[in-house]
Write a protein that holds these residues in place. Structure first.
Motif, PDB file in Angstrom:
ATOM      1  N   ARG A 124      52.391  28.939  48.093  1.00 37.04           N
ATOM      2  CA  ARG A 124      52.118  28.721  49.516  1.00 37.04           C
ATOM      3  C   ARG A 124      52.784  27.447  50.031  1.00 37.04           C
ATOM      4  N   LYS A 129      53.391  20.702  52.248  1.00 36.38           N
ATOM      5  CA  LYS A 129      52.677  20.730  53.529  1.00 36.38           C
ATOM      6  C   LYS A 129      51.579  19.662  53.553  1.00 36.38           C
ATOM      7  N   VAL A 133      51.427  16.467  56.247  1.00 33.78           N
ATOM      8  CA  VAL A 133      50.270  16.235  57.115  1.00 33.78           C
ATOM      9  C   VAL A 133      49.672  14.852  56.852  1.00 33.78           C
ATOM     10  N   TRP A 138      53.386  17.880  61.018  1.00 34.79           N
ATOM     11  CA  TRP A 138      52.694  19.156  61.252  1.00 34.79           C
ATOM     12  C   TRP A 138      53.665  20.296  60.927  1.00 34.79           C
ATOM     13  N   LYS A 140      53.982  23.396  60.237  1.00 33.14           N
ATOM     14  CA  LYS A 140      53.428  24.756  60.268  1.00 33.14           C
ATOM     15  C   LYS A 140      54.569  25.768  60.208  1.00 33.14           C
ATOM     16  N   SER A 141      54.709  26.416  59.063  1.00 29.01           N
ATOM     17  CA  SER A 141      55.809  27.365  58.862  1.00 29.01           C
ATOM     18  C   SER A 141      55.472  28.294  57.710  1.00 29.01           C
ATOM     19  N   ALA A 142      55.995  29.512  57.772  1.00 30.49           N
ATOM     20  CA  ALA A 142      55.815  30.476  56.682  1.00 30.49           C
ATOM     21  C   ALA A 142      57.013  30.489  55.737  1.00 30.49           C
ATOM     22  N   SER A 145      56.681  30.522  51.853  1.00 23.52           N
ATOM     23  CA  SER A 145      55.242  30.669  51.635  1.00 23.52           C
ATOM     24  C   SER A 145      54.951  32.137  51.343  1.00 23.52           C
TER      25      SER A 145
END
Length: 408
Positions: A124, A129, A133, A138, A140-142, A145
């Protein structure tokens, strides 16, 4: 009549905060002369403390070298309250007639769970990540993952930990392949592959579960990392000596390996105050843990029970069946007998000499078991109770004798 020491005179030295279960087992068995310390000792302190100990229990930090053991004149047995025994000079202990016990199975679940959790976290992208943070970002990404379902985990070493990891991983929907130096019956739908190279070429994540032996030292280096799948992951919760860390760092730097989790290292700090140094520290996509694969409360409780029970069996009965460096000997208890333990150099004719001398002295042997390992022989005998003093004199007079004990 000569007896073994009274239980209250048999001294146990337990170091590094072994679990309280060990204390309970020993006390329930009648042993009360126990010194319990929460920390490891440096060499000088250790030599001073161990001089009067009959049993010593350690974890991974205490180093029982040949030099230290030479000062342990009363030492009867060593207990490693962990899986590994690298911290003990096993050859020196055996030569001195000291069996070493460990707990090879008590923390298998803990290690397997950690590796499985790390597999999910790596897939993941959680390490990177989490780092972003923490620094106020931030991300936020796939990208990169993925679920672990459908992925192939390659397990190197299909022993107690590797096989348990196999079952857990398959229950998550992973395909399991494994490589071992011997043919092992697979659990579930796992498949054994013929070579390490075949495993590396087909696994999406590679996890090591091998012992520290000459054939496994630096088994993973540049040559092996090159053979892994592009964008795969690597986990080592086995032994620090199995991996060339600089080569692993290079494979991560190049992107060949997308991430890694490492719990054991070639050189580890001796205390919490010493800085941990590794080229892997700079990578956000690497999970680094301080050799805690088996460090759960459940595992430590089980280890405390297992090793302390082995202490009691050896002290009470002379049983060495689970020793890692010593001949495996046991005899069932028999009423009306006295039990003698004879540890001797493994040279021809010792048993014949013992039996001949006992026959000359009119000593009746009720039971006898001899096993040898490398340079040491271990003879356990039950004899008629009327002849114990004579038997001890006979055994002590044999030239090859290392030590003699009477248990009861």
């Amino acid at each position: 009549m000569t007896h073994s020491l009274d239980k209250n005179k048999i001294r146990f030295l337990l170091l590094e905060g072994v679990h309280d279960n060990a204390l309970k087992v020993l006390k329930d068995a009648g042993y009360t002369n126990i010194e319990y310390l929460s920390h490891a000792l440096d060499k000088d302190e250790l030599i001073e403390k161990i001089a009067d100990a009959h049993f010593v229990g350690i974890r991974s930090r205490t180093q029982l070298t040949r030099e230290v053991l030479q000062h342990a004149k009363k030492l009867v047995a060593i207990g490693c309250f962990c899986i590994g025994t690298n911290q003990v000079d096993l050859d020196a202990a055996r030569e001195l007639g000291i069996p070493v016990f460990n707990a090879p199975y008590s923390n298998t679940r803990s290690v397997a769970e950690l590796v499985l959790a790390e597999t999910i976290m790596l897939y993941r992208g959680i390490p990177e990540k989490n780092a972003v943070v923490h620094r106020g970002g931030w991300g936020k990404s796939a990208t990169n993952s993925h679920e672990v379902r459908g992925k192939t985990i390659g397990i190197v070493g299909y022993g107690s930990i590797g096989s348990q990891l196999s079952v857990l991983a398959e229950n998550l929907g992973m395909k399991v392949i494994y490589h071992d130096v011997v043919t092992k019956l697979p659990l579930g739908n796992a498949t054994q592959v013929a070579s390490l190279d075949e495993l590396l070429a087909n696994a999406d994540v590679v996890s090591l579960h091998v012992p520290d032996v000459p054939s496994t030292r630096y088994m993973m280096k540049a040559e092996q990392f090159i053979k892994m799948k592009e964008g795969s992951y690597f986990i080592n919760a086995a032994r620090g000596t199995c991996v060339e860390i600089d080569d692993l760092a290079a494979a991560i730097e190049s992107g060949k390996i997308l991430g890694a989790a490492v719990d054991v290292f070639p050189k580890e700090p001796k205390s919490a105050e010493e800085e941990f140094v590794s080229p892997l520290r700079k990578y956000d996509n690497v999970i680094l843990t301080p050799h805690i694969g088996g460090s759960t409360q459940e595992a430590q409780a089980n280890i405390g029970l297992e090793v302390a029970e082995k202490f009691v069996k050896y002290s009470d009965q002379g049983d060495t069946v689970t020793a890692v460096n010593f001949p495996h000997v046991t005899i069932p208890f028999k009423d009306g007998s006295h039990r003698l333990l004879h540890i001797h150099q493994n040279v021809p004719g010792v048993l014949s000499q013992v039996n001949s001398l006992f026959a000359d002295a009119g000593i009746n042997i009720l039971a006898q078991n001899l096993m040898t390992e490398e340079d040491v022989g271990y003879l356990m005998m039950d004899i008629d109770s009327d002849y114990s003093d004579t038997a001890l004199e006979v055994l002590r007079g044999i030239e090859a004798t290392i030590r003699v004990r009477v248990l009861y």
